[in-house]
Every structure is written in C-alpha cells, then in structure tokens.
Design an enzyme around this catalytic site. Sequence first.
Site, PDB file in Angstrom:
ATOM      1  N   GLU A   1      -5.552  -3.611  -1.440  1.00  0.00           N
ATOM      2  CA  GLU A   1      -6.013  -4.799  -0.710  1.00  0.00           C
ATOM      3  C   GLU A   1      -7.090  -5.567  -1.474  1.00  0.00           C
ATOM      4  O   GLU A   1      -7.445  -6.668  -1.094  1.00  0.00           O
ATOM      5  CB  GLU A   1      -6.597  -4.380   0.653  1.00  0.00           C
TER       6      GLU A   1
ATOM      7  N   THR B   1       0.863  -1.194   0.000  1.00  0.00           N
ATOM      8  CA  THR B   1       0.000   0.000   0.000  1.00  0.00           C
ATOM      9  C   THR B   1       0.893   1.235   0.000  1.00  0.00           C
ATOM     10  O   THR B   1       2.037   1.168   0.462  1.00  0.00           O
ATOM     11  CB  THR B   1      -0.881   0.032   1.258  1.00  0.00           C
TER      12      THR B   1
ATOM     13  N   TRP C   1     -22.158  14.740   9.144  1.00  0.00           N
ATOM     14  CA  TRP C   1     -21.047  14.517   8.211  1.00  0.00           C
ATOM     15  C   TRP C   1     -21.065  15.523   7.075  1.00  0.00           C
ATOM     16  O   TRP C   1     -22.102  15.818   6.509  1.00  0.00           O
ATOM     17  CB  TRP C   1     -21.149  13.132   7.562  1.00  0.00           C
TER      18      TRP C   1
ATOM     19  N   LYS D   1     -16.758  16.365  10.569  1.00  0.00           N
ATOM     20  CA  LYS D   1     -17.984  16.239  11.341  1.00  0.00           C
ATOM     21  C   LYS D   1     -18.309  17.599  11.955  1.00  0.00           C
ATOM     22  O   LYS D   1     -17.605  18.067  12.834  1.00  0.00           O
ATOM     23  CB  LYS D   1     -17.820  15.170  12.422  1.00  0.00           C
TER      24      LYS D   1
HETATM   25  P1  AMP Z   1      -4.708   2.408  -3.394  1.00  0.00           P
HETATM   26  O1  AMP Z   1      -4.623   1.278  -2.434  1.00  0.00           O
HETATM   27  O2  AMP Z   1      -3.463   3.242  -3.448  1.00  0.00           O
HETATM   28  O3  AMP Z   1      -5.161   1.957  -4.741  1.00  0.00           O
HETATM   29  O4  AMP Z   1      -5.808   3.426  -2.858  1.00  0.00           O
HETATM   30  C1  AMP Z   1      -7.126   3.019  -2.644  1.00  0.00           C
HETATM   31  C2  AMP Z   1      -7.982   4.200  -2.251  1.00  0.00           C
HETATM   32  O5  AMP Z   1      -8.144   5.098  -3.366  1.00  0.00           O
HETATM   33  C3  AMP Z   1      -9.386   3.833  -1.886  1.00  0.00           C
HETATM   34  O6  AMP Z   1      -9.466   3.348  -0.556  1.00  0.00           O
HETATM   35  C4  AMP Z   1     -10.130   5.140  -2.086  1.00  0.00           C
HETATM   36  O7  AMP Z   1      -9.956   6.007  -0.981  1.00  0.00           O
HETATM   37  C5  AMP Z   1      -9.415   5.744  -3.283  1.00  0.00           C
HETATM   38  N1  AMP Z   1     -10.188   5.479  -4.505  1.00  0.00           N
HETATM   39  C6  AMP Z   1      -9.997   4.501  -5.411  1.00  0.00           C
HETATM   40  N2  AMP Z   1     -10.899   4.587  -6.412  1.00  0.00           N
HETATM   41  C7  AMP Z   1     -11.700   5.647  -6.137  1.00  0.00           C
HETATM   42  C8  AMP Z   1     -12.844   6.268  -6.773  1.00  0.00           C
HETATM   43  N3  AMP Z   1     -13.329   5.821  -7.941  1.00  0.00           N
HETATM   44  N4  AMP Z   1     -13.407   7.331  -6.155  1.00  0.00           N
HETATM   45  C9  AMP Z   1     -12.929   7.802  -4.992  1.00  0.00           C
HETATM   46  N5  AMP Z   1     -11.859   7.285  -4.354  1.00  0.00           N
HETATM   47  C10 AMP Z   1     -11.252   6.218  -4.903  1.00  0.00           C
END
Ligand code: AMP
Length: 549
Positions: A334, A185, A447, A442
């Site tokens: 993940e 990550t 929210w 918040k």
């Molecule tokens: P990563 O593990 O670096 O791919 O990041 C994943 C995170 O990216 C997710 O938990 C979201 O917070 C954000 N994310 C991925 N796709 C989207 C989407 N279509 N819209 C908003 N946030 C997204």
Amino acid sequence: MNGLMQQRQLLISDLIEHAASNHGDQEIVSSLGDGNIHRYTWSAARGRAKQVANLVQSLGVAVGQRVATLASNTHRHLELYYGVCGTGAVLTTVNPRLFTEQIVYILNHSGSTHVFFDVSLAKLVAEIAPQCPNIKGFIALCEAGQMPDLAVPGLACYESLMAGCSDLYAWPQLDENSASSMCYTSGTTGKPKGVLYSHRSTVLHAMATCMADSFAISARDSILLIVPMFHVNGWGIPHSSAMAGAKLILPGSQLSGENVYSMLRDEKCTVSCGVPTVWLSLLEYAENVDPDQRRRDIVATRVLSGGSAAPRRIIEKFEQYFGVYLCQAWGMTETSPVVTVNVPLSRHDNLTLDERFDLQMLAGRPLPGTEIAIFDDEGNRLPHDGHTTGQLKVRGPWIARAYYNREDDAWDANDWFATGDMATLNADGYLKITDRAKDVIKSGGEWISSLDLESAALSHPAIEEAAVIGLRHSHWQERPLLIAVKRNGMDVTAEAMLEHMRNHVAKWWLPDDVVFVDALPHTATGKLYKLPLRKQFESFRFSTDVENA
Ligand code: AMP
C-alpha cells in the site's frame, strides 16, 4: 498567486527517456536461466519499450485498460514496465507464487485482458486460463522456438510480435494522476486487495529512494534487483535505476545463494535488495568461501533488506564476511513500498560495531514526503520515546488512499492509513516494527513483541528459523510459545534456548514453552505465516498453566 513554473506532468516514460538520453550506454543485464545472460543498454531498452507500446496498441489495449504479467525479473519484464504504462494502460504484476485461486481472483478482479507470462509458468497458465474468461490473449515471454505447447485463448509469442513492431513511438502526455500499475497485497487472510499506483506516485517514490539518506542510488551503482518485480514494483528499483542511470542486473528466478553470490561478483554490484530469506541463503553459501576471496569478490557497500525484520545475525555476517552495511527499510504494498530507510546520522559515527548493529536492527527513518506516527486504540497519538508501542499509521503522496474496487476502513478522515503493524518510534524518528497487530501478544495487560523474541531465538547459532505466537493462558490471558527449526546437524534443548534468550529480552517476556519442528509455514512472499501455526497449536496448553495441573 500562482508560481510561474512549468506544469510538466510526472510520467514514468520520462524516466526511461532520461536514462536512454543521459546514460544510454549503461548496461541492463538479465539472467535467462541455464547460464544464458542477456545484455543491452538503457538506450536499447527504450527502443524495446517503444516496441512494447506499439505491440499493446496493436492488441487493442486502450488507455486505463489492465495488462497483467506473470513473470520473473528479466529485461522483457522491464520493457513491459515501461512500454505498457507509457501508453496509459495499467500493468498488473501478479505474484505467480500465490495460490492458483488467488491468481485467478486477481486476474478477474483487476479486469486484465492480456497476460504476459514466463514460459516456465506455462502449466500455471493452462490451469488459470479456463477460469479467466475475460482474458483475450496470453503472450509467452520467449523466442518463437521456445513456445510452450498450450491451448489457451490468443496464445502468442512475445518476440515474434515484437519483431513486427516499430521502435518509434511518441509517449502520450498523460495526466500524472493516471493509473500506471497495480499490485495486490499477498492476502494472508481474505482476498488480495488491489493497490493502484499512479505515474505521479511512482516518479515521486523513485526520486525519494534515490536520495542520499535513502537507497542513495546513483549512476555509479550496479544494482542487483533480487526483489521480484511482481512484488510492489520491485521496490521501485526498475524506476529509480532509470532515474539515476544505474546499471541494473535482473537475476531471473534462480535465486540460490550461489547464483546471487556469482551475480554480485561478476557484475561488480555495489548495491542489492531483497528479503532476509534470500540473504540467509547467500550467507550460507558465502560461509564456505575463503574469507579473503569473499572480500575480493564482493565489492558491494550496502544491501537493502525489507519485507520482514532482518535477524541480527544477518546484519553481523554481512559486516563480517563482506564489510557490507545491511540497511533495513520498511514499507508495504500500500506504500509503493518504501517509507523508512535505516541510514545512520552523523551522531552515530563513533558507535562501537555492536552499538551500530543495534541501530541497524531498526527499520529506519521516514523519507521526506511521508509522515509516520503511532496511535493507541482510541486514535490518540503516542509519544516517540523508543518504547511506547502503538498502531503504525502513515500518509504521503505515494501511500494508497483506497483499494481498487473495494471498501475498506483502513483510512481515517485525515488520510492516515492504518498499516496493521505495531511499532515504536524513537526521538530521532527511527521506526521499530514490534509486530503485526494481529500477531501481538498481550500478557497480563502488557505487550510482548513476538519479533523481538524471534530475533532473540535466531541469535542462537543452532536455530535456523523461529516463530513466536501468543496462546491462551488461564492466568496471563496470553503467553508466548516459541516454535523453532534447528539448523542442520545442530542441537539445542528448550532449556538452553531459554537460557540464551534470557540475555536478550526481559525475563517476563521469555516464552513459557519451546517446541521444535522440522519446518515453518510461509506465505507466497516468503514471510512467516502464523495463521496455520495458531491453528496447529490451538489446543496447546502451557506447562506453566495451573489449569493443566
Ligand atoms: P507487503 O505488503 O507484502 O510488502 O508486506 C508489508 C509488511 O511486511 C509490513 O506491513 C510489515 O509487517 C512487514 N515488513 C516490511 N518491512 C519490514 C521490516 N523492515 N521489518 C519488519 N517488518 C517489515
């Protein structure tokens, strides 16, 4: 009573075997920089992947052993995707844009013994090598004449090693649950966490992304893979394109708007995938191309966008410039990553364009095999009514069940993985990400979605980028602050911004103040990085706060 069906294992090697046997002459096009384009076919790629398998075995890499890459999207990286995993070894794709300290951590934590790297990253390799004592070999992804001048253990040339390896190799019949690859990550806080994919999860994920109400990848497609192959397996496109027998275009590391436009045009791409930042650069370039020419140049019917929320103006411009449907997808490291994809239902056929844009702002519906739900802080499921916000949890056969060599409480007893995203789900199952849990605002117990506010700010033509953070307020506990970057040569006042946003969000959501800055911080994967912003504005006091009076 058991069924009487064959127990064939789901293996990544079978994907390239299928592509080579059934779509053998379909092309893989790879940009190596300086206008240098490499072309071969799925059939040739299979031969090269088998050479890689022989190569890693000659290096003494055993089943289960980790082999890392620091590489961009090229045919050589693709060969490693198949050749390394196919032997039963585990490919750890490392993001070279991370801080050096994080790269060193990942290489050591994963226990990688060899690193295959792009020559353009030689300086980085020189820096990390002394801090990674377990790495026995650094293999430069180049020809003999392009070798970098480096003093690192086991430095070797990929093409020279490959020249000595046979393209005959019998893929072992591994257990489908064997580990195949690993991604970490991006780690905006704390150490990066390793996600260990299996052959089974990878094949199932590829199959699900090929489905019609998903990425709909077929043998007729020509796919420009802009998402880096070091980021969550390039959204599985290297696998799904082989499964479908699609043409695959690997753009290397030159991702300017002009380069992306040229590749889409020259390779007649029908589909592409990337994060919103890349799309913004493409649209900026396309703005100056003659509108009729644009339509003739770009034959794509859809682009896939994920990684962060796509602002509405990107969605609108794709339609306006190219007649392309921007399809949002949601997922994370993940989750392999794809869980939801935004494809309209038949009941959406008669939507006006404006209503369709509204629909496209959502992150999509879950793919079969995955389950998503929203929960409150006590673990109760919340209604799918399109407005109740809760913590998004997910489970399914391509969702991680633990991190590699690390305890974490993100999972409950029923396999639900807490994503850290806040979301709503509507009655049709369309997901809307409203915030990262840690970014949520918040105010007076209610929210406020920072993503909605950012998207409202971005709909103003003078705004290039926007971040909204929640800051302390003596009356409301927290209120939103908008921090925005203006577009080159354009101007707007704070008052005009708020006036504009008033048309897009509830009045009580409007930021209490607006601050303009020259640039915003980003993570290594190009996402807005709010942590430093919160630090920077720690002592900011709202003009609306009576404590300031
Ligand atoms: P990563 O593990 O670096 O791919 O990041 C994943 C995170 O990216 C997710 O938990 C979201 O917070 C954000 N994310 C991925 N796709 C989207 C989407 N279509 N819209 C908003 N946030 C997204």
